[in-house]
Write a protein that holds these residues in place. Structure first.
Motif, PDB file in Angstrom:
ATOM      1  N   ASN A   1     -28.379-101.285 -47.920  1.00 37.28           N
ATOM      2  CA  ASN A   1     -28.010-102.527 -48.602  1.00 37.28           C
ATOM      3  C   ASN A   1     -29.107-102.974 -49.551  1.00 37.28           C
ATOM      4  O   ASN A   1     -28.830-103.505 -50.639  1.00 37.28           O
ATOM      5  CB  ASN A   1     -27.737-103.623 -47.571  1.00 37.28           C
TER       6      ASN A   1
ATOM      7  N   THR B   1     -28.383-103.393 -53.512  1.00 39.39           N
ATOM      8  CA  THR B   1     -28.637-104.720 -54.082  1.00 39.39           C
ATOM      9  C   THR B   1     -29.650-104.637 -55.215  1.00 39.39           C
ATOM     10  O   THR B   1     -29.493-105.296 -56.257  1.00 39.39           O
ATOM     11  CB  THR B   1     -29.140-105.680 -52.992  1.00 39.39           C
TER      12      THR B   1
ATOM     13  N   LEU C   1     -20.637-113.701 -52.668  1.00 39.62           N
ATOM     14  CA  LEU C   1     -20.373-112.331 -53.101  1.00 39.62           C
ATOM     15  C   LEU C   1     -19.160-112.248 -54.025  1.00 39.62           C
ATOM     16  O   LEU C   1     -19.181-111.541 -55.037  1.00 39.62           O
ATOM     17  CB  LEU C   1     -20.169-111.437 -51.873  1.00 39.62           C
ATOM     18  N   ARG C   2     -18.109-112.993 -53.694  1.00 43.88           N
ATOM     19  CA  ARG C   2     -16.900-112.925 -54.530  1.00 43.88           C
ATOM     20  C   ARG C   2     -17.144-113.535 -55.905  1.00 43.88           C
ATOM     21  O   ARG C   2     -16.672-113.002 -56.922  1.00 43.88           O
ATOM     22  CB  ARG C   2     -15.749-113.637 -53.832  1.00 43.88           C
TER      23      ARG C   2
ATOM     24  N   ARG D   1     -19.104-110.977 -58.028  1.00 48.50           N
ATOM     25  CA  ARG D   1     -18.296-109.886 -58.575  1.00 48.50           C
ATOM     26  C   ARG D   1     -17.304-110.378 -59.628  1.00 48.50           C
ATOM     27  O   ARG D   1     -17.016-109.665 -60.600  1.00 48.50           O
ATOM     28  CB  ARG D   1     -17.536-109.192 -57.442  1.00 48.50           C
TER      29      ARG D   1
ATOM     30  N   CYS E   1     -30.712-109.748 -48.347  1.00 55.37           N
ATOM     31  CA  CYS E   1     -30.733-108.317 -48.038  1.00 55.37           C
ATOM     32  C   CYS E   1     -32.039-107.901 -47.367  1.00 55.37           C
ATOM     33  O   CYS E   1     -32.175-106.739 -46.963  1.00 55.37           O
ATOM     34  CB  CYS E   1     -30.501-107.482 -49.292  1.00 55.37           C
TER      35      CYS E   1
ATOM     36  N   TRP F   1     -20.651-102.131 -54.186  1.00 53.64           N
ATOM     37  CA  TRP F   1     -21.365-101.523 -53.060  1.00 53.64           C
ATOM     38  C   TRP F   1     -22.297-102.505 -52.355  1.00 53.64           C
ATOM     39  O   TRP F   1     -22.963-102.139 -51.399  1.00 53.64           O
ATOM     40  CB  TRP F   1     -22.181-100.320 -53.556  1.00 53.64           C
TER      41      TRP F   1
ATOM     42  N   PHE G   1     -23.249-105.895 -50.172  1.00 60.04           N
ATOM     43  CA  PHE G   1     -22.715-106.885 -49.223  1.00 60.04           C
ATOM     44  C   PHE G   1     -23.825-107.867 -48.888  1.00 60.04           C
ATOM     45  O   PHE G   1     -25.025-107.587 -49.053  1.00 60.04           O
ATOM     46  CB  PHE G   1     -22.167-106.210 -47.957  1.00 60.04           C
ATOM     47  N   GLU G   2     -23.417-109.035 -48.431  1.00 59.38           N
ATOM     48  CA  GLU G   2     -24.375-110.112 -48.147  1.00 59.38           C
ATOM     49  C   GLU G   2     -24.930-109.963 -46.739  1.00 59.38           C
ATOM     50  O   GLU G   2     -24.179-109.986 -45.759  1.00 59.38           O
ATOM     51  CB  GLU G   2     -23.713-111.480 -48.316  1.00 59.38           C
TER      52      GLU G   2
END
Length: 684
Positions: free
Chosen positions: A443, A447, A533-534, A537, A600, A662, A664-665
């Motif tokens: 991650n 990141t 995260l959303r 993106r 992260c 790719w 994620f939090e």
């Protein structure tokens, strides 16, 4: 072995009380059932007699006689539905229990039956907790510390964006014979000198910020003083080489971005406050983008811009003008930037607390001096107003605790009582650090890749934007290159907008004003709806559109003819539209990217190192991007295709949007070292 009689007596008494309670409950239930049945039978007989009386009265009643309300009420009571409702009410009354006595004791607990028999009421069930509303700015804890960090962060974008308003013209003043394509390449190199030096040292500053011999505060002070020296040297430079050296020195001594992000994350540990707290950093950038270019545009070359004030035979200049302003025309805005940086460093030294856990409780020279100064002012004020008295250190109940500690460490929100630390736990806290080789989890790598791509195209846009605004417009009477006779859409066109420093500063300020408006009005609601995260993106897809449209500003109809600067309503509407799309994407992407980098981190002991690595990655991308972008921009001007570099940047932004899939939090503690879970369980 038989038990003593004294031990049996309480059990016997409890059984007798339980049986007595059961007998009382059964007798009362039976009596209540008999009373309820007899009441229902009596009411049914009364209803039947009333029905007979009503029938007789109805036969003898005259036609025009008014209705009797009492008889109407009796008729309602005689209705079968009404009788059924009365019967149901009696059954409910039979089932109802008095509050002071339990008729049906619960067999699961002997103690509860005894307490019910004594007349005690059961404890009411607490209501469910109310759902917390959205976090506002006033809810943020440690506002004083956040304000000092905001000042430290704000001083740097003011300095950096102030340079961009006049850098093209300062480089032109070093050698007026250079063409615009060469100057654009030099501007990219100057930006690369600063970020390239940061790339070499940012991770080292991050390690120093995590070390007991360094700390967050010392590294931050070093960065502010280094940037201050760099700004003064750059303003008094007389050649491109001198300017590049001072920019390189400023980058070497500056690791502040990663340190400030680390300190914010250590001050604001709850995730519900992070979206607001980390928004302060890009907000500082937007405020700097508003103030810096305007400051640089107004103060650059003061003798040429304000000859009646600083020139020959002027108010301040006298007969020959202000000598140093004529000799160093771009020193004044850099001196103002240096004053801002020094003020921020003073605020950090006297007011900021150390957030590194192993140094948090050690004496701080700056806080001691600030306490002594404030205590001196209190003494002076108390002499004039004797109703107040000074509380000295020796009057405190807690030995060894100084008054500045009481002031600076008073919590703004209630804090749960802490578990006392044993010497073993204190030693473990200072020793438990994640090895460097275990930092790079999957991650962390993804990141950092996304962080690299985002910093690449945003950093390249920032350097190309002011170059594009300052580039001369395409003039058909004197075309450059000579082979490019006319503009041809959709791809074969060249030139910029030809704006002077003042107009460049205003155009850059428009970018900042749009950003600050979106961050205050739009970001909190949308981010609360989509999540970190959303939203990251979603808004990354706006950057390719921005970069694709930007070069077409060169062919928007203008109210002035070349070589004059582009102007008119259509120019500013198109410019504002492009900036709105870019700033909208940046408003959501930058805070979200900072939160993702912070979360992260695989272990809290390497949080400063992670931010240092992230700043190194960002510096590398902002070194390669502007240098490569400035060179390609010059090539595009020579070939007559100014949009080539912009469209390549749009492709890079598309790659960054794909790479975000790719990521994620995390939670900031992906790896647990030996004994940490046990220690956490003991703390709970």
């Amino acid at each position: 072995m038989p038990l003593p009689s004294s031990n049996l007596e309480p059990n016997t008494s409890a059984q007798e009380n339980a049986s007595t309670t059961d007998d009382i409950s059964a007798n009362m239930l039976n009596s209540m059932e008999e009373v309820n049945v007899s009441q229902w039978e009596a009411s049914a007989e009364a209803a039947g007699s009333r029905r007979q009386k009503k029938h007789v009265a109805f036969e003898d009643k005259p036609k025009n006689k008014p209705k009797d309300r009492s008889k109407a009420k009796d008729s309602e009571d005689d209705d079968p539905a009404s009788l059924l409702r009365q019967h149901e009410a009696l059954l409910k009354q039979k089932r109802r229990r008095p509050k002071t006595l339990a008729f049906v004791p619960r067999m699961s607990s002997l103690g509860r039956r005894l307490s019910d028999a004594d007349g005690e009421e059961p404890k009411p069930t607490p209501p469910p907790p109310k759902k917390a509303g959205p976090v506002s700015w006033r809810d943020l804890p440690q506002k004083r510390q956040l304000f000092i960090l905001t000042m430290a962060r704000l001083s740097e974008p003011i300095t950096q964006t102030s340079l961009q308003a006049y850098m093209f013209y300062q480089l032109k003043s070093f050698d007026p014979s250079l063409p615009a394509s060469t100057i654009s390449a030099q501007a990219g190199i100057l930006q690369g000198c600063f970020t390239g030096a940061q790339f070499l040292t940012a991770m080292l500053w991050g390690r120093a910020a995590d070390a007991d011999w360094g700390g967050r505060k010392r590294v931050l002070l070093m960065g502010l003083f280094g940037t201050c020296v760099s700004a003064i040297g750059f303003g008094f430079s007389r050649s491109f080489l001198q300017a590049a050296i001072f920019r390189f020195v400023g980058g070497i001594l500056n690791g502040n971005v990663g340190v400030i992000r680390t300190m914010v994350s250590e001050i604001i540990k709850e995730k519900k406050y992070q979206s607001r707290a980390f928004l302060l950093l890009p907000m500082c950038f937007n405020i700097g983008v508003i103030i810096g270019p305007v400051l640089g545009g107004l103060l650059a070359d003061p003798v040429g811009s304000y000859p009646s004030v600083f020139g020959d035979n002027s108010f301040f200049g006298g007969k020959d003008g202000v000598w140093w302003m004529k000799h160093w025309p771009y020193a004044l805005p850099n001196l103002i930037s240096a004053i801002l940086l020094f003020s921020a460093a003073a605020a950090v030294f006297f007011g900021l607390e150390e957030t590194l856990e192993t140094l948090r409780d050690k004496p701080d020279l700056g806080l001691r001096i600030a306490h002594s100064i404030s205590d001196l002012f209190r003494r002076i004020l108390n002499r004039r107003n004797p109703q107040y008295t000074v509380v000295h250190d020796e009057d405190l109940d807690t030995p060894g605790l100084e008054s500045y500690d009481l002031e600076s460490r008073t919590p703004t929100t209630p804090i749960a009582p802490a578990t006392p630390l044993t010497p073993l736990s204190v030693a473990r806290r200072s020793r438990q650090k994640l090895p460097f080789r275990r930092i790079f989890t999957s991650n962390v790598l993804f990141t950092l890749l996304s962080h690299f791509l985002l910093a690449f195209h945003i950093g390249t846009f920032n350097i190309l934007w002011f170059i594009f605004l300052s580039t001369p417009r395409f003039d058909p009477t004197a075309p450059f290159p000579p082979s490019h006779i006319q503009q041809s859409l959709p791809f074969n066109f060249t030139g910029g907008l030809g704006m002077p420093p003042r107009s460049v500063g205003f155009a850059m300020a428009v970018l900042g004003m749009i950003g600050i408006t979106l961050q205050l009005a739009v970001y909190p609601r949308v981010n609360a709806l989509l999540g970190t995260l959303r939203s990251y993106r979603t808004f990354l897809c706006l950057f390719p559109l921005t970069y694709f449209l930007t070069p077409y500003l060169a062919v928007v109809p203008s109210s002035s003819t070349p070589p004059a600067q582009a102007s008119g309503l259509l120019i500013w509407l198109a410019l504002g539209g492009v900036l709105f799309i870019q700033v909208l994407g940046r408003t959501f992407a930058l805070p979200a990217n900072t939160i993702l980098v912070n979360n992260c981190s695989p272990h809290p002991s390497v949080l400063g190192t992670i931010h240092g690595i992230a700043q190194s990655v960002s510096s590398a991308s902002r070194t390669v991007g502007p240098v490569l972008g400035g060179w390609l921009y010059g090539v595009g001007l020579q070939k007559g295709v100014v949009g080539g570099v912009w469209w390549g940047l749009a492709g890079m932004a598309m790659v960054g949007w794909v790479a975000s899939g790719w990521v994620f939090e995390g939670d900031g503690h992906e790896i647990w070292l030996e004994g940490e879970k046990d220690e956490g369980a003991e703390g709970r």
